[in-house]
Write a protein that holds these residues in place. Structure first.
Motif, PDB file in Angstrom:
ATOM      1  N   ALA A   1       7.138   3.194   9.612  1.00 43.89           N
ATOM      2  CA  ALA A   1       6.159   2.280   9.028  1.00 43.89           C
ATOM      3  C   ALA A   1       5.039   3.058   8.341  1.00 43.89           C
ATOM      4  O   ALA A   1       4.619   2.719   7.220  1.00 43.89           O
ATOM      5  CB  ALA A   1       5.587   1.360  10.099  1.00 43.89           C
ATOM      6  N   ALA A   2       4.532   4.107   9.005  1.00 43.90           N
ATOM      7  CA  ALA A   2       3.470   4.911   8.402  1.00 43.90           C
ATOM      8  C   ALA A   2       3.952   5.602   7.139  1.00 43.90           C
ATOM      9  O   ALA A   2       3.221   5.691   6.139  1.00 43.90           O
ATOM     10  CB  ALA A   2       2.957   5.934   9.413  1.00 43.90           C
ATOM     11  N   GLN A   3       5.179   6.103   7.155  1.00 46.34           N
ATOM     12  CA  GLN A   3       5.712   6.776   5.967  1.00 46.34           C
ATOM     13  C   GLN A   3       5.859   5.808   4.798  1.00 46.34           C
ATOM     14  O   GLN A   3       5.560   6.155   3.653  1.00 46.34           O
ATOM     15  CB  GLN A   3       7.055   7.420   6.307  1.00 46.34           C
ATOM     16  CG  GLN A   3       6.938   8.642   7.214  1.00 46.34           C
ATOM     17  CD  GLN A   3       8.286   9.196   7.614  1.00 46.34           C
ATOM     18  OE1 GLN A   3       9.302   8.490   7.598  1.00 46.34           O
ATOM     19  NE2 GLN A   3       8.320  10.463   7.989  1.00 46.34           N
ATOM     20  N   LEU A   4       6.330   4.597   5.070  1.00 46.58           N
ATOM     21  CA  LEU A   4       6.497   3.627   3.990  1.00 46.58           C
ATOM     22  C   LEU A   4       5.146   3.226   3.404  1.00 46.58           C
ATOM     23  O   LEU A   4       4.990   3.154   2.175  1.00 46.58           O
ATOM     24  CB  LEU A   4       7.239   2.389   4.497  1.00 46.58           C
ATOM     25  CG  LEU A   4       7.458   1.292   3.446  1.00 46.58           C
ATOM     26  CD1 LEU A   4       8.294   1.821   2.295  1.00 46.58           C
ATOM     27  CD2 LEU A   4       8.103   0.060   4.071  1.00 46.58           C
ATOM     28  N   VAL A   5       4.158   2.973   4.242  1.00 44.97           N
ATOM     29  CA  VAL A   5       2.832   2.598   3.744  1.00 44.97           C
ATOM     30  C   VAL A   5       2.233   3.736   2.925  1.00 44.97           C
ATOM     31  O   VAL A   5       1.645   3.510   1.847  1.00 44.97           O
ATOM     32  CB  VAL A   5       1.912   2.213   4.913  1.00 44.97           C
ATOM     33  CG1 VAL A   5       0.465   2.107   4.449  1.00 44.97           C
ATOM     34  CG2 VAL A   5       2.361   0.893   5.524  1.00 44.97           C
ATOM     35  N   ALA A   6       2.372   4.973   3.388  1.00 46.85           N
ATOM     36  CA  ALA A   6       1.865   6.118   2.624  1.00 46.85           C
ATOM     37  C   ALA A   6       2.572   6.224   1.278  1.00 46.85           C
ATOM     38  O   ALA A   6       1.950   6.528   0.249  1.00 46.85           O
ATOM     39  CB  ALA A   6       2.042   7.400   3.426  1.00 46.85           C
ATOM     40  N   HIS A   7       3.876   5.964   1.274  1.00 50.82           N
ATOM     41  CA  HIS A   7       4.644   6.012   0.025  1.00 50.82           C
ATOM     42  C   HIS A   7       4.168   4.943  -0.943  1.00 50.82           C
ATOM     43  O   HIS A   7       4.061   5.167  -2.162  1.00 50.82           O
ATOM     44  CB  HIS A   7       6.133   5.833   0.338  1.00 50.82           C
ATOM     45  CG  HIS A   7       7.036   6.063  -0.833  1.00 50.82           C
ATOM     46  ND1 HIS A   7       7.529   5.037  -1.597  1.00 50.82           N
ATOM     47  CD2 HIS A   7       7.509   7.209  -1.380  1.00 50.82           C
ATOM     48  CE1 HIS A   7       8.282   5.529  -2.558  1.00 50.82           C
ATOM     49  NE2 HIS A   7       8.292   6.853  -2.457  1.00 50.82           N
ATOM     50  N   ILE A   8       3.843   3.758  -0.432  1.00 50.93           N
ATOM     51  CA  ILE A   8       3.343   2.676  -1.291  1.00 50.93           C
ATOM     52  C   ILE A   8       1.976   3.030  -1.859  1.00 50.93           C
ATOM     53  O   ILE A   8       1.703   2.833  -3.050  1.00 50.93           O
ATOM     54  CB  ILE A   8       3.277   1.362  -0.493  1.00 50.93           C
ATOM     55  CG1 ILE A   8       4.693   0.888  -0.129  1.00 50.93           C
ATOM     56  CG2 ILE A   8       2.540   0.285  -1.286  1.00 50.93           C
ATOM     57  CD1 ILE A   8       4.710  -0.299   0.802  1.00 50.93           C
TER      58      ILE A   8
ATOM     59  N   VAL B   1      -4.239   9.855  10.097  1.00 49.76           N
ATOM     60  CA  VAL B   1      -3.096   9.525  10.961  1.00 49.76           C
ATOM     61  C   VAL B   1      -1.939   9.008  10.111  1.00 49.76           C
ATOM     62  O   VAL B   1      -0.775   9.361  10.331  1.00 49.76           O
ATOM     63  CB  VAL B   1      -3.504   8.492  12.027  1.00 49.76           C
ATOM     64  CG1 VAL B   1      -2.292   7.978  12.785  1.00 49.76           C
ATOM     65  CG2 VAL B   1      -4.501   9.102  12.999  1.00 49.76           C
ATOM     66  N   LEU B   2      -2.235   8.166   9.125  1.00 50.16           N
ATOM     67  CA  LEU B   2      -1.192   7.715   8.189  1.00 50.16           C
ATOM     68  C   LEU B   2      -0.563   8.900   7.480  1.00 50.16           C
ATOM     69  O   LEU B   2       0.661   8.960   7.321  1.00 50.16           O
ATOM     70  CB  LEU B   2      -1.798   6.768   7.154  1.00 50.16           C
ATOM     71  CG  LEU B   2      -1.855   5.279   7.476  1.00 50.16           C
ATOM     72  CD1 LEU B   2      -2.520   4.529   6.329  1.00 50.16           C
ATOM     73  CD2 LEU B   2      -0.474   4.714   7.751  1.00 50.16           C
TER      74      LEU B   2
END
Length: 847
Positions: free
Chosen positions: A551-558, A503-504
């Motif tokens: 939020a999901a895109q930023l966490v995946a990028h991190i 999902v992320l």
């Protein structure tokens, strides 16, 4: 009156004449009796025939005989490779002939082998019966049974001992059966039910098993070979060399008989004798996929209606069997190297998150390993997830608390108060890294920053987030999990965790998890299976946006940022793949579980290792236990999914602004910041309008090295760069030998009274308000102490500590002291020496 001499008595007949006369009379009597008997016999036979015809006309065939399950379930991978076959209700493997017309080669071979007069009798062949009676009588033993295909079909439906009484019953029901089905129906039913060895029934399944082709594609030689098998399936086993030879000899006789009966030409006969059979090797069950195929078979039995089970003959899963075997091999290889560290088993799952298809499902290292309980499906077994929940915690913080990758979090030991008492967590490496940006805190998987974030976001809110992305095992209240949720309190399955990471990877968008590619009946027609396939492995997700997209895109990028993993993981570790990959590891308390989960632009991989009895491993973390497994499985999976297509890295939110920030403070960098990194912010975020407050240049009185007040002349001062961290980080900065400003002003040029007293505040960092402690009598009093720590907004000379109104100590910077514990309740606060400023009190209890 006297008698005349001319009337004398008649002379007696000779004995020979009398004997002949008696014989003639006897023959006449016998003739009359035979005549009467013949008339009565004919009448009785006529009446019996009429009775039999009436019985056959009115006798319904027991259709429940057809109800016995004859369709087995074949499970294949996405490319049609064999994985497993579940037997039918009669414990055999079978499927039906497709199409309306019977294959010509099979028809010819079966008629020649079993019943060439099928279309000329009504279920019982009188000539075959007479031939069998003559053969059995002349030889003195049973040689022929005179069984037609109809009689054999009755025997297959209702097996019974081979006695004359049962033979008569077979004849009767054969007449009834052929009355209903006619010859063509009899032949089709026979071909669908006949035994062909190796627990196989039906010519279609036998054709697929022995020749890997449908019955309609069989050559005449192959058809004759199959037609020979029902005569003695065990002796003519095609998977044994002796059985092959015997079956081919019988097949040659069948071909010769077919030629004799005119069913085939001379040319066809000769070509069939020279035609190679091309028998295939016996297919082997894929032991690597047993955990999944057993669940599919169980669902087929448990959740399907009888009619659905009767229809479904083939299930083609989404599994790629080549990737499945490679994944199992990788898992076994690395577990063999981890055995000395106390690792017993593991599991891996691979999901194509674009389509939701499960590509590999390895439930354990070895299904047949009884010692390590390899039969347990660890993909679906809930285990403590460790730090793998942190991405979803930070996703919630981004959504509700406006966190960004630059948000500063404390990585300094602290106490947290929860309903069950004070909580004193530590990082995995027992180190404190001071102020950390959220990007670094997540990339390094730091525990204390995650606890600070959870305390602000709220346990209940994060729980709701976890349940939303499919972690259904988190079904208890927030009070049950507490702040330990940030570190993996509770339990969740590898399947649900990997789906949540998928999902992320999809920017928070829901998707249906798919294990079923298609299902077909024995006639190769698609069968709808939506009623039972959706809930086989886990409950489905809601059809909505499960996580905020940005939020999901930023966490995946991190998670895909290798620099964010420094210093804990280092560069070029197993987690840094040759292509962009977001990855997160996790280790449960006591090293009982080790995890690695992550995704590329097309596939999500989840790995777990541990022991069936939750026994501790020897310092095996997620990176050590699963890092290399994850790496190799991810590389192998990418080879199977459009390897020629360029791999795209996770992208930050497209609407956020790119800014260079200070690596320490997280604020937009100033000219004095020694190191800068890039970060992304929402368009109206407050950070965009500030500059780094950590790195500043202050005026110093060179005569004493103290701060120069406002009364100092610029000519009497010098400027030096310092790192001005918030009070909570001052001790950390001192230990890290960062240039800290002096804690006092120069007496030669002190600040003005208003400036010196402006905005001075104190707050107690330790202990936590409401904390409760238990005094252990076995520990010496010198060691039973409580650490008192205070944060001050600007440096002062010293602070005074009070407990229940009594002074207990005076401490200079860093203002810390150890206070001996004793039973009771205490109200603690700190003040400046002049008493003008004091901290809010904290209350602790000791028992």
């Amino acid at each position: 009156m006297s008698t005349s001499p001319l009337r004398s008595a008649p002379l007696p007949l000779p004995p020979e004449v009398l004997q002949k006369k008696k014989q003639r009379q006897k023959q006449k009597r016998i003739g009359r009796m035979c005549g009467y008997s013949a008339v009565w016999g004919i009448n009785i036979a006529l009446l019996a025939t009429i009775g039999l015809m009436v019985a056959l006309w009115w006798q319904p065939f027991p259709h429940d005989w057809f109800a016995a399950g004859t369709i087995s379930l074949r499970i294949q991978d996405r490319n049609g490779r064999f994985m497993h076959e579940e037997p039918a209700a009669n414990d055999r493997f079978g499927t039906w002939l497709p199409g309306d017309r019977l294959p010509s080669a099979i028809r010819i071979a079966t008629l020649a082998a079993e019943d060439h007069r099928l279309y000329r009798h009504h279920g019982v062949d009188p000539w075959a019966v007479l031939r069998a009676l003559w053969s059995n009588t002349s030889k003195g033993r049973r040689i022929s049974g005179a069984s037609t295909l109809s009689m054999q079909l009755v025997r297959q439906m209702r097996p019974a001992a081979r006695t004359y009484s049962n033979k008569i019953k077979e004849m009767y029901w054969a007449l009834v059966l052929q009355r209903d089905l006619e010859a063509e129906g009899i032949l089709r039913e026979y071909l669908n039910r006949a035994p062909y060895g190796n627990r196989v029934q039906g010519v279609q399944r036998a054709s697929l098993l022995y020749f890997d082709r449908p019955a309609s594609d069989l050559s005449l030689a192959q058809a004759a070979f199959l037609a020979a098998l029902p005569w003695s399936p065990s002796q003519l086993n095609p998977f044994r060399l002796s059985g092959q030879r015997k079956a081919w000899k019988r097949a040659q006789r069948i071909l010769k008989r077919a030629h004799t009966l005119g069913l085939i030409t001379q040319r066809q006969y000769l070509e069939a004798l020279d035609d190679p059979l091309h028998l295939r090797p016996k297919p082997r069950r894929s032991i690597e996929s047993v955990h999944l195929t057993e669940q599919i078979a169980a669902a087929w039995k448990r959740q399907s209606t009888p009619s659905l089970r009767r229809q479904i003959a083939t299930i083609r899963t989404t599994i790629d069997l080549r990737l499945q075997k490679s994944t199992a091999r990788i898992l076994r290889q690395h577990l063999s190297q981890l055995t000395s560290y106390g690792v017993g088993t593991g599991a891996v799952i691979v999901i194509d998150h674009r389509s939701g298809e499960i590509l590999a499902y390895v439930g354990s290292h070895a299904y047949l390993d009884k010692e390590k309980h390899g039969a347990i499906d660890y993909v679906r077994t809930p285990r403590a997830p460790g730090s793998t929940l942190k991405p979803f915690l930070y996703t919630q913080a981004i959504q509700t608390r406006q966190y960004t990758g630059a948000t500063l979090l404390s990585d300094i030991s602290a106490s947290f108060l929860w309903k069950k008492g004070a909580y004193h967590p530590q990082n995995y490496d027992d180190r404190s890294l001071g102020p950390l940006r959220m990007r670094v805190a997540l990339g390094n998987s730091r525990n204390i920053p995650a606890l600070h974030a959870l305390a602000k976001v709220g346990v209940a809110e994060v729980l709701q987030q976890l349940r939303k992305v499919g972690m259904h095992h988190y079904d208890k209240s927030a009070g049950y999990y507490g702040l330990g949720l940030a570190l993996g309190g509770g339990a969740e399955s590898l399947l649900n965790l990997t789906r949540a990471y998928a999902v992320l990877a999809r920017s928070g968008q829901s998707f249906p998890l798919r294990w079923l590619h298609q299902a077909r009946d024995s006639l190769q027609r698609p069968v709808p299976t939506t009623q039972w396939r959706g809930h086989l492995l886990t409950s489905p997700l809601a059809k909505e946006q499960l996580l905020p997209k940005e939020a999901a895109q930023l966490v995946a990028h991190i998670l895909a940022d290798p620099i964010a993993r420094l210093p804990s993981f280092g560069r070029y570790s197993a987690l840094e793949l040759p292509f962009p990959t977001a990855v997160k590891t996790g280790t449960s308390q006591g090293h009982r579980d080790a995890w690695a989960l992550g995704f590329s632009d097309r596939v999500t991989v989840g790995c777990w290792v541990g022991n069936h009895d939750q026994r501790r491993m020897r310092r095996v973390s997620g990176g050590v236990g699963c890092g290399l497994i994850f790496r190799e499985v991810m590389i192998e999976a990418m080879k199977h999914l459009e390897p020629e297509k360029p791999i795209q890295p996770p992208q930050p939110p497209s609407t956020w602004k790119h800014t260079m920030i200070c690596a320490m403070s997280g604020f937009p960098a100033s000219s004095q910041c020694p190191g800068t990194v890039e970060e992304w912010f929402p368009p109206a975020h407050k950070h965009l309008h500030k500059r780094c407050p950590f790195h500043r240049t202050l005026r110093i009185d060179p005569r004493n090295g103290l701060l120069a007040g406002s009364t100092c002349s610029p000519k009497e001062t010098i400027e030096r760069p310092f790192v001005l961290v918030p009070p909570a980080y001052q001790l950390w900065a001192h230990l890290m030998q960062l240039p800290q400003p002096p804690h006092r002003y120069s007496p030669a040029c002190p600040p003005t009274q208003n400036a010196s007293s402006h905005a001075l505040s104190l707050s107690i960092r330790s202990p936590t308000d409401g904390a409760r402690y238990i005094l252990d009598e076995t520990i010496p009093s010198d060691y039973s102490t409580l650490s008192l720590e205070v944060d001050i907004s600007k440096p002062i000379g010293s602070v005074i500590w009070y407990a229940n109104g009594h002074e207990i100590g005076r401490k200079a910077w860093p203002y810390r002291m150890r206070w001996p514990l004793r039973r009771g309740q205490f109200r603690i606060f700190a003040t400046t020496p002049d008493g003008r400023f004091r901290s809010p009190p904290v209350v602790v209890s000791v028992r």
